[in-house]
Design a protein around this motif. Sequence first.
Motif, PDB file in Angstrom:
ATOM      1  N   PHE A  66       0.732  -1.316   0.199  1.00 22.76           N
ATOM      2  CA  PHE A  66       0.215   0.000  -0.085  1.00 22.76           C
ATOM      3  C   PHE A  66       0.900   1.335   0.144  1.00 22.76           C
ATOM      4  CE2 PHE A  66      -3.474  -3.016   1.345  1.00 22.76           C
ATOM      5  CZ  PHE A  66      -4.135  -2.740   0.414  1.00 22.76           C
ATOM      6  N   LEU A  67       2.133   1.312   0.506  1.00 25.55           N
ATOM      7  CA  LEU A  67       2.955   2.427   0.513  1.00 25.55           C
ATOM      8  C   LEU A  67       3.616   2.701  -0.774  1.00 25.55           C
ATOM      9  CD1 LEU A  67       4.532   2.268   4.030  1.00 25.55           C
ATOM     10  CD2 LEU A  67       2.785   3.608   3.255  1.00 25.55           C
ATOM     11  N   GLN A  68       3.254   1.906  -1.721  1.00 24.75           N
ATOM     12  CA  GLN A  68       3.720   2.258  -3.092  1.00 24.75           C
ATOM     13  C   GLN A  68       2.753   3.276  -3.736  1.00 24.75           C
ATOM     14  OE1 GLN A  68       3.934  -1.665  -5.217  1.00 24.75           O
ATOM     15  NE2 GLN A  68       5.775  -2.190  -4.048  1.00 24.75           N
ATOM     16  N   ASP A  69       1.734   3.373  -3.241  1.00 22.41           N
ATOM     17  CA  ASP A  69       0.771   4.451  -3.469  1.00 22.41           C
ATOM     18  C   ASP A  69       0.878   5.493  -2.592  1.00 22.41           C
ATOM     19  OD1 ASP A  69      -1.661   5.930  -4.461  1.00 22.41           O
ATOM     20  OD2 ASP A  69      -3.242   4.565  -3.731  1.00 22.41           O
ATOM     21  N   HIS A  70       1.221   6.859  -3.296  1.00 23.89           N
ATOM     22  CA  HIS A  70       1.525   7.723  -2.610  1.00 23.89           C
ATOM     23  C   HIS A  70       0.295   8.600  -1.647  1.00 23.89           C
ATOM     24  CE1 HIS A  70       5.518   8.140  -3.918  1.00 23.89           C
ATOM     25  NE2 HIS A  70       5.259   8.165  -5.083  1.00 23.89           N
ATOM     26  N   LYS A  71      -0.783   7.984  -2.025  1.00 30.42           N
ATOM     27  CA  LYS A  71      -2.017   8.662  -1.333  1.00 30.42           C
ATOM     28  C   LYS A  71      -1.894   8.092   0.218  1.00 30.42           C
ATOM     29  CE  LYS A  71      -5.150   8.852  -5.106  1.00 30.42           C
ATOM     30  NZ  LYS A  71      -6.120   8.388  -6.004  1.00 30.42           N
ATOM     31  N   PHE A  72      -1.112   6.759   0.071  1.00 26.72           N
ATOM     32  CA  PHE A  72      -1.096   6.087   1.581  1.00 26.72           C
ATOM     33  C   PHE A  72      -0.047   7.071   2.326  1.00 26.72           C
ATOM     34  CE2 PHE A  72      -3.785   2.749  -0.022  1.00 26.72           C
ATOM     35  CZ  PHE A  72      -4.398   2.326   1.193  1.00 26.72           C
ATOM     36  N   HIS A  73       0.647   7.520   1.836  1.00 25.88           N
ATOM     37  CA  HIS A  73       1.644   8.438   2.702  1.00 25.88           C
ATOM     38  C   HIS A  73       1.275   9.218   3.589  1.00 25.88           C
ATOM     39  CE1 HIS A  73       5.141   7.698  -0.528  1.00 25.88           C
ATOM     40  NE2 HIS A  73       4.527   6.383  -0.082  1.00 25.88           N
ATOM     41  N   LYS A  74      -0.051   9.667   3.554  1.00 19.75           N
ATOM     42  CA  LYS A  74      -0.773  10.764   4.595  1.00 19.75           C
ATOM     43  C   LYS A  74      -0.743  10.068   5.907  1.00 19.75           C
ATOM     44  CE  LYS A  74      -3.757  12.658   0.827  1.00 19.75           C
ATOM     45  NZ  LYS A  74      -5.010  12.674   0.310  1.00 19.75           N
ATOM     46  N   ILE A  75      -0.779   8.748   5.913  1.00 13.99           N
ATOM     47  CA  ILE A  75      -0.750   8.020   7.350  1.00 13.99           C
ATOM     48  C   ILE A  75       0.521   8.631   7.988  1.00 13.99           C
ATOM     49  CG2 ILE A  75      -2.115   6.062   6.298  1.00 13.99           C
ATOM     50  CD1 ILE A  75       0.702   4.341   6.739  1.00 13.99           C
ATOM     51  N   PHE A  76       1.573   8.787   7.519  1.00 16.79           N
ATOM     52  CA  PHE A  76       2.676   9.288   8.280  1.00 16.79           C
ATOM     53  C   PHE A  76       2.569  10.502   8.864  1.00 16.79           C
ATOM     54  CE2 PHE A  76       4.950   6.474   5.160  1.00 16.79           C
ATOM     55  CZ  PHE A  76       5.317   5.638   6.004  1.00 16.79           C
ATOM     56  N   TYR A  77       1.610  11.569   8.242  1.00 15.23           N
ATOM     57  CA  TYR A  77       1.346  12.735   9.024  1.00 15.23           C
ATOM     58  C   TYR A  77       0.832  12.432  10.335  1.00 15.23           C
ATOM     59  CZ  TYR A  77       2.965  14.412   4.661  1.00 15.23           C
ATOM     60  OH  TYR A  77       3.923  14.841   3.459  1.00 15.23           O
ATOM     61  N   PHE A  78      -0.446  11.649  10.261  1.00 21.04           N
ATOM     62  CA  PHE A  78      -1.241  11.198  11.381  1.00 21.04           C
ATOM     63  C   PHE A  78      -0.147  10.518  12.404  1.00 21.04           C
ATOM     64  CE2 PHE A  78      -4.039   8.461  13.679  1.00 21.04           C
ATOM     65  CZ  PHE A  78      -5.046   9.443  14.126  1.00 21.04           C
ATOM     66  N   TRP A  79       0.508   9.569  11.884  1.00 22.68           N
ATOM     67  CA  TRP A  79       1.397   8.944  12.962  1.00 22.68           C
ATOM     68  C   TRP A  79       2.542  10.067  13.600  1.00 22.68           C
ATOM     69  CZ3 TRP A  79       3.624   3.891  10.154  1.00 22.68           C
ATOM     70  CH2 TRP A  79       2.598   3.171   9.935  1.00 22.68           C
ATOM     71  N   SER A  80       2.857  11.175  13.002  1.00 22.71           N
ATOM     72  CA  SER A  80       3.631  12.053  13.300  1.00 22.71           C
ATOM     73  C   SER A  80       2.994  12.582  14.477  1.00 22.71           C
ATOM     74  CB  SER A  80       3.918  13.148  12.356  1.00 22.71           C
ATOM     75  OG  SER A  80       4.729  12.549  11.168  1.00 22.71           O
ATOM     76  N   ILE A  81       1.681  13.301  14.398  1.00 20.93           N
ATOM     77  CA  ILE A  81       0.946  13.758  15.459  1.00 20.93           C
ATOM     78  C   ILE A  81       0.800  13.025  16.634  1.00 20.93           C
ATOM     79  CG2 ILE A  81      -1.524  14.481  15.872  1.00 20.93           C
ATOM     80  CD1 ILE A  81      -1.724  15.457  12.933  1.00 20.93           C
ATOM     81  N   ILE A  82       0.556  11.479  16.369  1.00 22.16           N
ATOM     82  CA  ILE A  82       0.261  10.798  17.539  1.00 22.16           C
ATOM     83  C   ILE A  82       1.809  10.535  18.391  1.00 22.16           C
ATOM     84  CG2 ILE A  82      -0.169   8.340  18.382  1.00 22.16           C
ATOM     85  CD1 ILE A  82      -2.606   9.724  17.315  1.00 22.16           C
ATOM     86  N   ILE A  83       2.855  10.520  17.635  1.00 18.63           N
ATOM     87  CA  ILE A  83       3.914  10.416  18.193  1.00 18.63           C
ATOM     88  C   ILE A  83       4.414  11.666  19.203  1.00 18.63           C
ATOM     89  CG2 ILE A  83       6.474  10.133  17.820  1.00 18.63           C
ATOM     90  CD1 ILE A  83       4.881   7.711  17.825  1.00 18.63           C
ATOM     91  N   ILE A  84       4.234  12.623  18.412  1.00 20.79           N
ATOM     92  CA  ILE A  84       4.495  14.296  18.983  1.00 20.79           C
ATOM     93  C   ILE A  84       3.691  14.274  20.301  1.00 20.79           C
ATOM     94  CG2 ILE A  84       4.275  16.610  18.736  1.00 20.79           C
ATOM     95  CD1 ILE A  84       4.943  16.339  15.561  1.00 20.79           C
ATOM     96  N   VAL A  85       2.466  13.927  20.005  1.00 21.70           N
ATOM     97  CA  VAL A  85       1.761  13.951  21.485  1.00 21.70           C
ATOM     98  C   VAL A  85       2.211  13.117  22.650  1.00 21.70           C
ATOM     99  CG1 VAL A  85      -0.397  13.359  22.459  1.00 21.70           C
ATOM    100  CG2 VAL A  85      -0.453  14.762  20.201  1.00 21.70           C
TER     101      VAL A  85
END
Length: 185
Positions: free
Chosen positions: A100-119
């Motif tokens: 799924f990460l071959q599809d660049h649309k799935f790269h948006k999950i990293f932004y959500f993961w970033s928010i969770i890790i920052i919190v």
Amino acid sequence: MFQNIVNKFFFVLLTFLPICIIIGPAASLLNILLFDFFFVILIISKKNWDWINAPVIKLLLILYIYLIFNSIISIDPTSNLLRNLGFIRLIIFFIGLNYFLQDHKFHKIFYFWSIIIIVTIFDIFFERIYGSNILGFTSENQRRIVSFFVDELIVGGYVYAFTFMLAGFYLNKFKNEEKLINNFL
């Protein structure tokens, strides 16, 4: 239309993975098993077997076969065989994540993961300063931080694991140093 629904389903499962890990082992196991089950169905229905030729997949499958063989020839085969058989879920998850990460649309999950890790990192510092995290959880061992994990002392490994994935994503996204420095400053 159907492919769009399938992609959204897998996107939601992957997006909420860090939260499921925080909730507990049952939630994260359910998330991964759902992902694996529907990914296997998707791969079988698409008849897409190109992923099997990747060297890392071959190495993982060899390692898996070795674990099973090692369990079978051990003194007590029943003690580790079930656990080692269960590792297939992580191999399937790895294959699905790469798929799924071959599809660049799935790269948006990293932004959500970033928010969770920052919190989570904020919560770690909050707990270190005030003695309890932002939800009021306090560690029995005052030298260790529990953060959102209530009674498990695993927050360091959790942040560490996701930080490696996020660092890889951001370093790949901003390939040259000037672009990277300008975006973070």
